[in-house]
Design a protein around this motif. Sequence first.
Motif, short mmCIF file in Angstrom:
data_model
loop_
_atom_site.label_atom_id
_atom_site.label_comp_id
_atom_site.label_asym_id
_atom_site.label_seq_id
_atom_site.Cartn_x
_atom_site.Cartn_y
_atom_site.Cartn_z
N ARG A 81 40.13 148.86 53.52
CA ARG A 81 40.99 147.74 53.10
C ARG A 81 40.28 146.78 52.17
NH1 ARG A 81 44.26 146.86 58.85
NH2 ARG A 81 44.28 149.11 59.23
N ASP A 82 38.95 146.88 52.11
CA ASP A 82 38.21 146.02 51.18
C ASP A 82 37.59 146.85 50.05
OD1 ASP A 82 37.58 143.24 50.66
OD2 ASP A 82 35.48 143.82 50.92
N SER A 83 38.23 147.98 49.77
CA SER A 83 37.69 148.84 48.70
C SER A 83 38.15 148.33 47.33
CB SER A 83 38.20 150.27 48.89
OG SER A 83 39.61 150.30 48.81
N SER A 84 37.42 148.73 46.32
CA SER A 84 37.76 148.34 44.94
C SER A 84 39.16 148.82 44.58
CB SER A 84 36.72 148.91 43.97
OG SER A 84 36.60 150.31 44.14
N MET A 85 39.52 150.02 45.06
CA MET A 85 40.85 150.56 44.77
C MET A 85 41.94 149.70 45.39
SD MET A 85 42.32 154.33 45.79
CE MET A 85 41.33 155.32 44.67
N ARG A 86 41.77 149.43 46.68
CA ARG A 86 42.79 148.67 47.40
C ARG A 86 42.93 147.25 46.85
NH1 ARG A 86 45.23 148.65 52.48
NH2 ARG A 86 46.67 146.89 52.46
N LEU A 87 41.79 146.59 46.57
CA LEU A 87 41.86 145.21 46.09
C LEU A 87 42.47 145.15 44.69
CD1 LEU A 87 38.56 143.59 47.45
CD2 LEU A 87 40.84 143.70 48.49
N ALA A 88 42.22 146.17 43.87
CA ALA A 88 42.83 146.19 42.53
C ALA A 88 44.36 146.29 42.66
CB ALA A 88 42.29 147.37 41.72
N ILE A 89 44.81 147.13 43.58
CA ILE A 89 46.26 147.24 43.83
C ILE A 89 46.80 145.92 44.36
CG2 ILE A 89 48.01 148.35 45.28
CD1 ILE A 89 46.20 150.90 45.20
N ASP A 90 46.05 145.31 45.30
CA ASP A 90 46.53 144.06 45.90
C ASP A 90 46.62 142.93 44.87
OD1 ASP A 90 46.84 145.34 48.28
OD2 ASP A 90 45.05 144.50 49.24
N LEU A 91 45.77 142.95 43.84
CA LEU A 91 45.88 141.93 42.78
C LEU A 91 47.24 142.06 42.07
CD1 LEU A 91 42.29 141.93 41.19
CD2 LEU A 91 43.34 140.12 42.58
N VAL A 92 47.72 143.29 41.95
CA VAL A 92 49.04 143.50 41.35
C VAL A 92 50.12 142.97 42.29
CG1 VAL A 92 50.70 145.23 40.52
CG2 VAL A 92 48.25 145.50 40.04
N LYS A 93 49.96 143.29 43.57
CA LYS A 93 50.94 142.84 44.56
C LYS A 93 51.03 141.31 44.59
CE LYS A 93 51.78 142.86 49.55
NZ LYS A 93 53.17 143.33 49.51
N GLN A 94 49.85 140.67 44.53
CA GLN A 94 49.80 139.21 44.61
C GLN A 94 50.18 138.52 43.29
OE1 GLN A 94 45.74 139.21 45.73
NE2 GLN A 94 46.18 140.11 47.75
N GLY A 95 50.46 139.28 42.30
CA GLY A 95 50.86 138.69 41.02
C GLY A 95 49.70 138.19 40.18
N GLU A 96 48.48 138.56 40.56
CA GLU A 96 47.33 138.11 39.78
C GLU A 96 47.01 139.06 38.62
OE1 GLU A 96 43.94 136.61 41.92
OE2 GLU A 96 45.18 136.25 43.70
N ALA A 97 47.59 140.24 38.69
CA ALA A 97 47.42 141.19 37.58
C ALA A 97 48.77 141.86 37.35
CB ALA A 97 46.35 142.24 37.92
N GLY A 98 49.03 142.25 36.12
CA GLY A 98 50.29 142.91 35.79
C GLY A 98 50.24 144.40 36.01
N ALA A 99 49.02 144.93 36.15
CA ALA A 99 48.85 146.37 36.34
C ALA A 99 47.44 146.62 36.86
CB ALA A 99 49.04 147.12 35.03
N CYS A 100 47.22 147.79 37.46
CA CYS A 100 45.86 148.19 37.81
C CYS A 100 45.60 149.62 37.34
CB CYS A 100 45.59 148.04 39.30
SG CYS A 100 46.52 149.17 40.34
N VAL A 101 44.33 149.91 37.12
CA VAL A 101 43.90 151.24 36.65
C VAL A 101 42.78 151.73 37.57
CG1 VAL A 101 42.94 152.58 34.73
CG2 VAL A 101 44.37 150.58 34.25
#
Lengths: 339, 339
Positions: A81-101
Amino acid sequence: LGLTVALDAMGGDHGPRVVVPAALAALEGPDEIELVLVGDAPALEAEIAARGGAPARLRIHHASQQVAMNELPSQALRGKRDSSMRLAIDLVKQGEAGACVSAGNTGALMAMARFSLKTLPGIDRPAIISALPSVDGHTHMLDLGANAESTPRHLFEFAVMGSVLAHAVDNVERPRVGLLNIGQEEIKGNERVREAARLLEASGLNYVGFIEGDGIYCADVDVVVCDGFVGNIALKASEGVAHMIGEYLAREFRRNLLTRCAGVVALPVLRALRRRIDPRQYNGATLLGLRGIVIKSHGSADEVAFHRAIRQAVAEIRKNVPGRISERLQGLLTDREAG
Amino acid sequence: LGLTVALDAMGGDHGPRVVVPAALAALEGPDEIELVLVGDAPALEAEIAARGGAPARLRIHHASQQVAMNELPSQALRGKRDSSMRLAIDLVKQGEAGACVSAGNTGALMAMARFSLKTLPGIDRPAIISALPSVDGHTHMLDLGANAESTPRHLFEFAVMGSVLAHAVDNVERPRVGLLNIGQEEIKGNERVREAARLLEASGLNYVGFIEGDGIYCADVDVVVCDGFVGNIALKASEGVAHMIGEYLAREFRRNLLTRCAGVVALPVLRALRRRIDPRQYNGATLLGLRGIVIKSHGSADEVAFHRAIRQAVAEIRKNVPGRISERLQGLLTDREAG
């Protein structure tokens, strides 16, 4: 929100060694994008420092874990749950990013993205879509492996999503949608595909009928729809053939002095071919059908390829692909009720 | 019986114009074969006369009908009992020929062959198998489209049949059998493929596990097993990629005077590539699992390609492929009962 993309900086075969330089290259492009490198902060800082320091519009978001390439999706979902993959996705969920790669484990990325972002209303199964080269352009093909089995309704959803993506990314007014089958006659194929064809004929999409495997590369259609099992195997078989031909040409041109000379003379053409069918130019598959934009890079992507995936993410933010899919799907469903 | 092959002389896009010269070329080969041209006798006699008259070991068997390329298999089966395709198959059934070759409608050929010859004991579904080029040799892949859906048991039968064919034709002692899937890990793929894997692991065949789409062209396996829907699409997608690359190279070499010169210099290498991946060199798919040898040529086959299909028929007569499949299947079933 602007054009902010979160990058899983630890994913793929190369991690920060590829993601950091790709990010730096992307920031030099014409777009006023912002990038968030998600991953082990000390490692990322070191990588950035080694490349001349952090420019504006690049920040680091620390993650204490990373998902392994061969990790089971269910395990990654529970334990990372604290992986780079999960947190990148969560930034999208939280509206802090428009997309993740991410260039990480596809199964884990799909599982986490579905769990965190959820699917769009009316979409039962997300799918993986990518552009593939064709003789005079490219086609978009889905599903490339998110689902091992699909119902006719799923194939219908794929067609809607693929049509929206082709419209948004290529500015094609009414993308031509073909359904992959083992014959062009109506009697051929299996019942699942025939039922999907009936749904598509009644859909209001620009459905052009069945296409066979070679039709993927013919540019007669803009979107090729198939289940993930077939799509993944067709994609990899195609890569296998292209690789075999490349290997064979390289070997033949090395055969003797005469062929070596011929190879030197033919080099510009061979380079042009390589560019044309280079998977790096098509890197950046989209996990389509989610409430957010998630781009999957090849695990073995180099800097050029990963940069291409970032640009794919930016293009989809600009065009609001998820929002358009929702609208289109609502429109089709309303049309059907009205009709 | 000897080496007698019945040829459906009216089938394919070109009919007698291709089949007659291919037959004449085959008769000049080292094998003491006999050929029966099945079709419209006056048309065949004219074609033979135009080419210098009939040699020994070539005879004509008149047929008053022919099967159209787009005819429904069920219609052909009911209505074309005196067609060149049907009579060629019947010559095999009656023991007057050891094999037959047709470039006609695949569905009709399979329907007629199943009806007339019947399947081998223990085989529920016949399959279409063909050799495909790989980096250092070739692989045999089945099913290429005889069945639109397959059970795990069918995939198991395909593996047995493919293994026997590779053993007989290539003299490989224990052909390596791979199962086409969307991942190499055991958890991937669909339930049908996983169940087939369990059957193969317990089978006594040289089963090497899952392979992905690109594995078809890697020469790590001798036999690739998949259902006909996937196999047909993977095959045609592969042909599509090879065609696209060929088109692209041709176009690039024509771009300007410099590239034209480069093309001339590179010509021997390009010709070698063309030979290597030329579908004509791989023409002659086998309808495997029947009580007789039936070879399907590409509909668009030219003389070279059709000749290749005749040689495939001769090789399978020599090795008694149907008989060996029966034996092998009996052996595996007996082993299982004993174990």
